[in-house]
Write a protein that holds these residues in place. Structure first.
Motif, mmCIF file in Angstrom:
data_model
loop_
_atom_site.group_PDB
_atom_site.id
_atom_site.type_symbol
_atom_site.label_atom_id
_atom_site.label_comp_id
_atom_site.label_asym_id
_atom_site.label_seq_id
_atom_site.Cartn_x
_atom_site.Cartn_y
_atom_site.Cartn_z
ATOM 1 N N TRP A 21 0.830 -1.202 0.000
ATOM 2 C CA TRP A 21 0.000 0.000 0.000
ATOM 3 C C TRP A 21 0.868 1.256 0.000
ATOM 4 O O TRP A 21 0.555 2.245 -0.675
ATOM 5 C CB TRP A 21 -0.920 0.004 1.217
ATOM 6 C CG TRP A 21 -2.112 -0.889 1.090
ATOM 7 C CD1 TRP A 21 -2.398 -1.991 1.833
ATOM 8 C CD2 TRP A 21 -3.177 -0.763 0.153
ATOM 9 N NE1 TRP A 21 -3.569 -2.574 1.422
ATOM 10 C CE2 TRP A 21 -4.070 -1.831 0.396
ATOM 11 C CE3 TRP A 21 -3.461 0.133 -0.871
ATOM 12 C CZ2 TRP A 21 -5.236 -2.006 -0.344
ATOM 13 C CZ3 TRP A 21 -4.623 -0.037 -1.615
ATOM 14 C CH2 TRP A 21 -5.495 -1.097 -1.349
ATOM 15 N N HIS A 25 0.810 4.009 -2.871
ATOM 16 C CA HIS A 25 0.459 5.377 -2.506
ATOM 17 C C HIS A 25 1.520 6.366 -2.991
ATOM 18 O O HIS A 25 1.188 7.405 -3.593
ATOM 19 C CB HIS A 25 0.303 5.483 -0.986
ATOM 20 C CG HIS A 25 -0.064 6.852 -0.516
ATOM 21 N ND1 HIS A 25 -1.318 7.375 -0.700
ATOM 22 C CD2 HIS A 25 0.658 7.818 0.121
ATOM 23 C CE1 HIS A 25 -1.368 8.602 -0.202
ATOM 24 N NE2 HIS A 25 -0.176 8.894 0.299
ATOM 25 N N ILE A 178 -5.717 7.792 -2.921
ATOM 26 C CA ILE A 178 -6.593 8.006 -1.767
ATOM 27 C C ILE A 178 -6.813 6.701 -1.008
ATOM 28 O O ILE A 178 -6.689 6.640 0.217
ATOM 29 C CB ILE A 178 -7.945 8.594 -2.228
ATOM 30 C CG1 ILE A 178 -7.748 10.010 -2.795
ATOM 31 C CG2 ILE A 178 -8.932 8.640 -1.066
ATOM 32 C CD1 ILE A 178 -8.988 10.577 -3.437
ATOM 33 N N VAL A 179 -7.151 5.638 -1.755
ATOM 34 C CA VAL A 179 -7.436 4.347 -1.114
ATOM 35 C C VAL A 179 -6.194 3.813 -0.404
ATOM 36 O O VAL A 179 -6.256 3.339 0.737
ATOM 37 C CB VAL A 179 -7.942 3.333 -2.160
ATOM 38 C CG1 VAL A 179 -8.076 1.947 -1.548
ATOM 39 C CG2 VAL A 179 -9.287 3.796 -2.728
ATOM 40 N N ILE A 182 -5.592 5.682 2.785
ATOM 41 C CA ILE A 182 -6.448 5.203 3.884
ATOM 42 C C ILE A 182 -5.822 3.983 4.544
ATOM 43 O O ILE A 182 -5.796 3.846 5.777
ATOM 44 C CB ILE A 182 -7.850 4.860 3.346
ATOM 45 C CG1 ILE A 182 -8.547 6.117 2.800
ATOM 46 C CG2 ILE A 182 -8.716 4.228 4.441
ATOM 47 C CD1 ILE A 182 -9.830 5.811 2.062
ATOM 48 N N TYR A 185 -2.786 5.131 6.642
ATOM 49 C CA TYR A 185 -2.969 6.176 7.658
ATOM 50 C C TYR A 185 -3.311 5.582 9.020
ATOM 51 O O TYR A 185 -2.800 6.040 10.047
ATOM 52 C CB TYR A 185 -4.076 7.136 7.223
ATOM 53 C CG TYR A 185 -4.278 8.295 8.187
ATOM 54 C CD1 TYR A 185 -3.372 9.345 8.237
ATOM 55 C CD2 TYR A 185 -5.384 8.337 9.038
ATOM 56 C CE1 TYR A 185 -3.546 10.408 9.108
ATOM 57 C CE2 TYR A 185 -5.568 9.393 9.908
ATOM 58 C CZ TYR A 185 -4.656 10.427 9.934
ATOM 59 O OH TYR A 185 -4.842 11.469 10.806
ATOM 60 N N GLY A 186 -4.154 4.542 9.037
ATOM 61 C CA GLY A 186 -4.562 3.942 10.311
ATOM 62 C C GLY A 186 -3.388 3.411 11.118
ATOM 63 O O GLY A 186 -3.189 3.805 12.274
ATOM 64 N N ASN A 212 -1.245 14.359 6.107
ATOM 65 C CA ASN A 212 -2.126 13.254 6.492
ATOM 66 C C ASN A 212 -3.462 13.758 7.024
ATOM 67 O O ASN A 212 -4.528 13.238 6.678
ATOM 68 C CB ASN A 212 -1.441 12.383 7.540
ATOM 69 C CG ASN A 212 -0.290 11.583 6.965
ATOM 70 O OD1 ASN A 212 -0.239 11.332 5.762
ATOM 71 N ND2 ASN A 212 0.651 11.194 7.805
ATOM 72 N N VAL A 216 -7.118 13.234 5.173
ATOM 73 C CA VAL A 216 -8.214 12.482 5.769
ATOM 74 C C VAL A 216 -9.475 13.337 5.881
ATOM 75 O O VAL A 216 -10.593 12.876 5.620
ATOM 76 C CB VAL A 216 -7.796 11.943 7.156
ATOM 77 C CG1 VAL A 216 -8.999 11.405 7.919
ATOM 78 C CG2 VAL A 216 -6.753 10.850 6.983
ATOM 79 N N LEU A 219 -11.200 13.521 2.610
ATOM 80 C CA LEU A 219 -11.252 12.200 1.984
ATOM 81 C C LEU A 219 -12.526 11.979 1.171
ATOM 82 O O LEU A 219 -12.483 11.620 -0.007
ATOM 83 C CB LEU A 219 -11.128 11.129 3.067
ATOM 84 C CG LEU A 219 -11.281 9.673 2.632
ATOM 85 C CD1 LEU A 219 -10.147 9.286 1.714
ATOM 86 C CD2 LEU A 219 -11.312 8.765 3.856
#
Length: 404
Positions: A21, A25, A178-179, A182, A185-186, A212, A216, A219
């Motif tokens: 990811w 990204h 974007i995906v 996400i 980011y978590g 970040n 978000v 988003l």
């Protein structure tokens, strides 16, 4: 070593799936960022295009008439257009439902218009008096206006269909960024409170936190604008598909019959009134003459739209026999063109008045900041980070079922 470097180190060594990811990204963001910056910057004035148009408009003012004054006949304005430009072809007539304006669009011939859509020019009439308020030359002949320049850059980079498809691909990369953002980011923010900006640390870390956080926050809007942008860039092939399928099947029984000449055409005002009477719950907006590329060689195509806030963005064509003036049928638009119609107001934010337009402008500006900060973070990364990314580019990624 900064917390961001520690995080990336752990990603590369311990979490192959998350590493994927992060790789997606960074590279999807880098590839599309420059073009997305252009799209966002050119999109700003397009959100306010009505207001800018009114500000820059040099047309004569509308006449001051009593309330309830009816519009002049479309036959009258069409005849005036033919006298002003003898020998030219009337392409369509548009009746504005927001202001007393009727537009007559003309071209030197159907062949010239089909070969170059920019050969179109227009005459603006006062809907109450029939007076000519403004005439334009063919698109681009006097140089592009500011809004025409912004629209061309935003839509196709002056490259036609190839440009539309290219920018559609950039919008898809934006969605991928974007995906993937996400997904990473978590885990990255797991040990920090939401919205934390470590301003006391290094400059790059502060920019990373702002990047970040704002990414978000915007988003949902970014996904909507990205997805609707992809749909909008497909408008040309989608209309071509409709013409080659539904329209061709609808016109099949008429193939071989002579196309009506200008002298044989019935009244455009009568066609307009016929549709208006047959569909009282719809607003009749325009009459397209027979021969248009996305129309019929035998009919007037009278476009209607709903009167409610949502349905006012859904347009439906009605066929009227160009010779007799008789109503033939209402055409059901396919789902993909309905999706296109709904995507346009969502993309430009022009369906909720000035408050929504201001919100769209603010979110656009925030997105420009996110894109710019992403470029800064990319080029300001440390030599060690560049080395790890180069190594990751040549290392085989773990299989989807690999250990985390």
């Amino acid at each position: 070593m900064s917390e961001q470097m520690v995080f990336e180190e752990r990603v590369y060594e311990r979490k192959p799936a998350l590493r994927r990811w992060l790789f997606v990204h960074k590279w999807s963001s880098l590839i599309c960022t420059l073009f997305l910056l252009l799209i966002c910057i050119t999109g700003l004035p397009l959100v306010l295009r009505d207001e800018i148009d009114n500000l820059l408009d040099d047309a004569l003012p509308y006449a001051d008439v009593a309330a309830g004054t009816p519009n002049v006949s479309l036959d009258r304005v069409v005849e005036t257009g033919r006298k002003l430009y003898p020998g030219e072809t009337v392409v369509s007539v548009f009746v504005d439902d927001d202001e007393p304006k009727i537009m007559v669009f003309m071209a030197s011939s159907w062949e010239a218009f089909k070969a170059n859509r920019r050969s179109l020019h227009s005459i603006r009439f006062d809907a109450h008096t029939g007076d000519v308020l403004k005439q334009t030359k063919p698109f681009g002949e006097d140089g592009l206006t500011f809004l025409q320049l912004m629209l061309s850059l935003h839509r196709d980079l002056f490259a036609g269909l190839a440009g539309e498809l290219f920018l559609g691909a950039m919008a898809l990369l934006f969605i991928a960024a974007i995906v993937s953002g996400i997904a990473i980011y978590g885990p990255f923010m797991r040990k920090l409170d939401f919205g934390t900006v470590r301003a006391a640390r290094s400059r790059r870390l502060k920019w990373l936190d702002l990047h970040n956080l704002l990414g978000v926050v915007t988003l949902g809007w970014a996904l909507v604008v990205g997805l609707t942008g992809v749909i909008n860039e497909l408008s040309t092939p989608l209309f071509a598909l409709w013409q080659q399928t539904d329209v061709r099947a609808m016109l099949a029984p008429l193939q071989g019959k002579p196309v009506p000449q200008t002298s044989e055409l019935s009244s455009p005002q009568a066609a307009f009134d016929t549709v208006k009477a047959a569909f009282p719950d719809m607003t009749t907006t325009s009459v397209v003459y027979p021969g248009a590329p996305f129309g019929s060689p035998f009919h007037y195509v009278v476009w209607t739209k709903g009167k409610e806030p949502l349905t006012s963005r859904l347009f439906s064509p009605v066929l009227v026999d160009a010779r007799s003036g008789a109503l033939v049928s209402a055409v059901t638009m396919p789902w993909y063109l309905r999706a296109l119609e709904l995507s346009r107001p969502l993309h430009f934010g022009d369906y909720g008045g000035m408050p929504l337009k201001i919100l769209w402008v603010v979110l656009d500006l925030v997105t420009i900041f996110v894109l710019g900060s992403g470029l800064y973070l990319w080029f300001a990364r440390s030599p060690a980070a560049r080395t790890r990314e180069q190594s990751a580019a040549v290392m085989p990624l773990a299989s989807p079922g690999g250990a985390e």
